[in-house]
Scaffold this motif. Structure first.
Motif, PDB file in Angstrom:
ATOM      1  N   LEU B 116       0.850  -1.188   0.000  1.00 44.47           N
ATOM      2  CA  LEU B 116       0.000   0.000   0.000  1.00 44.47           C
ATOM      3  C   LEU B 116       0.886   1.238   0.000  1.00 44.47           C
ATOM      4  N   LEU B 124      -6.040   2.789   6.063  1.00 48.05           N
ATOM      5  CA  LEU B 124      -6.564   1.419   6.199  1.00 48.05           C
ATOM      6  C   LEU B 124      -7.366   1.160   7.487  1.00 48.05           C
ATOM      7  N   PRO B 125      -6.826   1.451   8.684  1.00 48.07           N
ATOM      8  CA  PRO B 125      -7.603   1.113   9.888  1.00 48.07           C
ATOM      9  C   PRO B 125      -8.942   1.841   9.950  1.00 48.07           C
ATOM     10  N   CYS B 127     -10.747   3.033   7.369  1.00 53.64           N
ATOM     11  CA  CYS B 127     -11.649   2.473   6.347  1.00 53.64           C
ATOM     12  C   CYS B 127     -12.187   1.117   6.797  1.00 53.64           C
ATOM     13  N   TYR B 128     -11.325   0.301   7.408  1.00 55.56           N
ATOM     14  CA  TYR B 128     -11.738  -1.041   7.824  1.00 55.56           C
ATOM     15  C   TYR B 128     -12.798  -0.964   8.922  1.00 55.56           C
ATOM     16  N   HIS B 129     -12.553  -0.123   9.916  1.00 55.96           N
ATOM     17  CA  HIS B 129     -13.478  -0.092  11.059  1.00 55.96           C
ATOM     18  C   HIS B 129     -14.747   0.711  10.776  1.00 55.96           C
ATOM     19  N   ASP B 131     -15.961   0.937   7.588  1.00 60.52           N
ATOM     20  CA  ASP B 131     -16.503   0.387   6.347  1.00 60.52           C
ATOM     21  C   ASP B 131     -16.761   1.498   5.324  1.00 60.52           C
ATOM     22  N   ARG B 132     -15.757   2.312   5.097  1.00 62.83           N
ATOM     23  CA  ARG B 132     -15.884   3.413   4.141  1.00 62.83           C
ATOM     24  C   ARG B 132     -14.725   3.356   3.153  1.00 62.83           C
ATOM     25  N   PRO B 133     -14.941   3.863   1.935  1.00 66.27           N
ATOM     26  CA  PRO B 133     -13.845   3.862   0.953  1.00 66.27           C
ATOM     27  C   PRO B 133     -12.744   4.853   1.336  1.00 66.27           C
ATOM     28  N   ARG B 173      -0.708   5.978  11.399  1.00 61.64           N
ATOM     29  CA  ARG B 173      -1.673   4.894  11.176  1.00 61.64           C
ATOM     30  C   ARG B 173      -2.398   4.539  12.468  1.00 61.64           C
TER      31      ARG B 173
END
Lengths: 287, 273
Positions: B116, B124-125, B127-129, B131-133, B173
């Protein structure tokens, strides 16, 4: 002469060798191998169950992150392999038809050409060749990537961020490779059937296209489509699972990655052959 | 930049602060089976807004202790309390939610994901938690990259960063989830003096909620084998010695402590300021 044979028998002492117990080192070797294999198998089974549980329970979790990864895996394991699959389809069609035309013409059984194509290409070679291609091109890369991620501590870093490593690293590969092998198999089988007729046409086999495809349609049963899909998807899932297990599931150092890659390739191949054997049994039961 | 002692601000917060993380009678097992445990009988209470310095020689269990505090390792002996709740009895979702309030930044280059870009690593964290682009995280990512001086390399792979840059990437991050507790594993190891000063300033602002951070004070636990640069920042000091966790008190008390191991660690060469 007899004396010579007797002397040789005494030298080898076959009877004594057969009746004496195996040297302890052999027993230890076989025993340790069996224990290692059973440990690996049970670990792989647990890893697979955990992965399938996560696929089912987290299918709506972080879709914005996971779905693009699945699409990337499909592109990597499927779309990028399309040229070589089409080449393989042409080669397979030519080889199967080339061999069978000569044979069937000798016995006047050209009417079985469709049956041969379905049995050899659709049921057996199509799925296994697609799976081997994905294993070689994508499975190997997966073990190396995941092994390096594990060795360099990226997996622990993901866990520290609250990201499930199996969800982020394994699930996209399992779904991507399963879908990729299934679609590549469809392309390979279709390409091989068309190229097979092309070769028959070039060899001046007195077979009209309509008759050729009628033979193939007659040889196919509806279960073929279901079993072909299941088999190809199963191959893809197995390859992804074994490669991810070897790369990720155990603590690994950078120097261990080549060995893990070898284990993953051999393990995936053996598992695919075993699954293929199970499907042969199903086909036999159906017929 | 705020003054060198965050204590003045933090002390007022801390007096009545409830513990955010607490260990009671914790034993951390050794990696090798049959070996004596790495740490025994750890009783440690970390209050909201606190700044702990944990000093220990290498291979004494610092990282494992931080992972335990972050809820990443289950305790076989002892109890871990996260935000007032026993981690062992928390349901899976509750434990995951508690863990998201705690960030752990590993040392040795921060362990970014190499495939990445720098910006994607930071996003990343979140977006993952959530659930968004990635596009939705752009503003947050940009602010964090500005704060960590990584903005010019946002689209570069982490391999383009030096060790200090990768360490700051790991910090950015971790901060995108706006954690209440920040656990740092030897972040100043092998950094040059300029990088060390940057970390001191950034963590001071973070711990006091002042400066460019502009967010509520973050509780910080920094583990290190060279404690000298941390003394101006820390509010409490602890030491790992002979498989035990020992509290040395405030930095002033620690500085006066005759504890031989502590004196030895303190004598480690300190980056020039």
């Amino acid at each position: 002469m007899d004396k010579g044979l007797a002397a040789a028998r005494n030298l080898v002492n076959v009877q004594a060798m057969l009746t004496s117990p195996l040297p302890r080192s052999y027993i230890n070797f076989v025993g340790s191998r069996l224990i290692t294999w059973s440990g690996t198998f049970s670990g792989l089974l647990r890893f697979s169950l955990m992965t399938f549980t996560i696929i089912l329970t987290k299918r709506r979790v972080a879709a914005a992150v996971i779905h693009p990864l699945v699409r990337a895996q499909i592109a990597r394991a499927g779309f990028r392999l399309l040229p070589i699959v089409l080449f393989l389809a042409a080669a397979l069609g030519f080889v199967v038809i080339g061999q069978t035309v000569a044979l069937l013409t000798q016995v006047g059984a050209q009417g079985l050409m469709g049956t041969v194509m379905v049995t050899v290409v659709v049921r057996e070679l199509g799925p296994i060749l697609s799976a081997l291609l994905v294993l070689m091109r994508t499975g190997t890369a997966s073990v190396i990537e995941l092994g390096a991620a594990r060795a360099l501590g990226e997996v622990e870093a993901l866990e520290a961020l609250g990201i499930d490593p199996i969800h982020y690293l394994v699930v996209p590969r399992v779904l991507g490779m399963a879908i990729a092998v299934a679609t590549l198999t469809a392309y390979l089988v279709t390409g091989a059937i068309f190229c097979g007729y092309l070769f028959a046409f070039l060899q001046d086999v007195p077979l009209l296209p309509g008759e050729y495809f009628r033979q193939i349609a007659a040889a196919l049963i509806w279960q073929d489509f279901v079993l072909l899909g299941l088999k190809a998807t199963g191959f893809g899932a197995i390859i992804a699972m074994v490669t991810c297990f070897q790369g990720l599931a155990r603590p690994i150092e950078l120097g261990d990655i080549p060995l893990a890659t070898t284990h993953a390739l051999v393990g995936s191949f053996v598992a695919c052959i075993v699954l293929n054997a199970l499907f042969i049994v199903v086909y036999l039961l159906l017929s | 930049m705020s003054p060198a002692t965050p204590g003045a601000v933090a002390a007022a917060v801390l007096d009545d602060a409830a513990p955010v993380i607490e260990l009671q009678g914790a034993t951390l097992p050794a990696a090798a089976p049959g070996a004596p445990p790495l740490l025994e009988g750890v009783d440690w209470s970390i209050a909201a807004g606190d700044f702990w310095l944990l000093a220990a020689p290498p291979a004494c269990g610092k990282r494992m202790l931080l992972e335990t505090l972050a809820g990443l390792r289950a305790l076989e002996v002892g109890t871990l309390w996260l935000f007032g709740q026993d981690a062992a009895t928390l349901p899976r979702a509750g434990l995951a939610a508690a863990r998201r309030r705690i960030a752990l930044v590993y040392g040795d280059g921060g362990r970014p994901l190499p495939r990445l870009t720098v910006a994607q690593n930071v996003a990343l964290p979140w977006c993952y938690h959530h659930d968004r682009p990635e596009a939705d995280a752009a503003g947050r990512v940009e602010a964090l990259l500005e704060a960590t001086e990584l903005a010019p390399l946002a689209q570069a792979p982490p391999a383009r960063l030096n060790r200090g840059g990768r360490q700051r990437l790991a910090l950015a991050r971790a901060l995108i989830l706006e954690p209440e507790v920040l656990l740092l594993d030897n972040p100043l190891a092998s950094l040059d003096p300029r990088q060390t000063r940057w970390w001191q300033g950034f963590l001071r602002d973070l711990a006091t909620g002042q400066g460019s951070a502009r967010r509520p004070p973050v509780t910080v636990v920094a583990a290190t084998d060279a404690p000298a640069p941390w003394l101006p920042l820390a509010r409490r000091v602890a030491l790992l010695k002979d498989r035990r966790w020992l509290e040395l008190g405030s930095p002033q008390q620690a500085a006066a402590s005759p504890e031989p191991l502590w004196r030895e660690l303190l004598a480690e060469p300190m980056p020039a300021n």
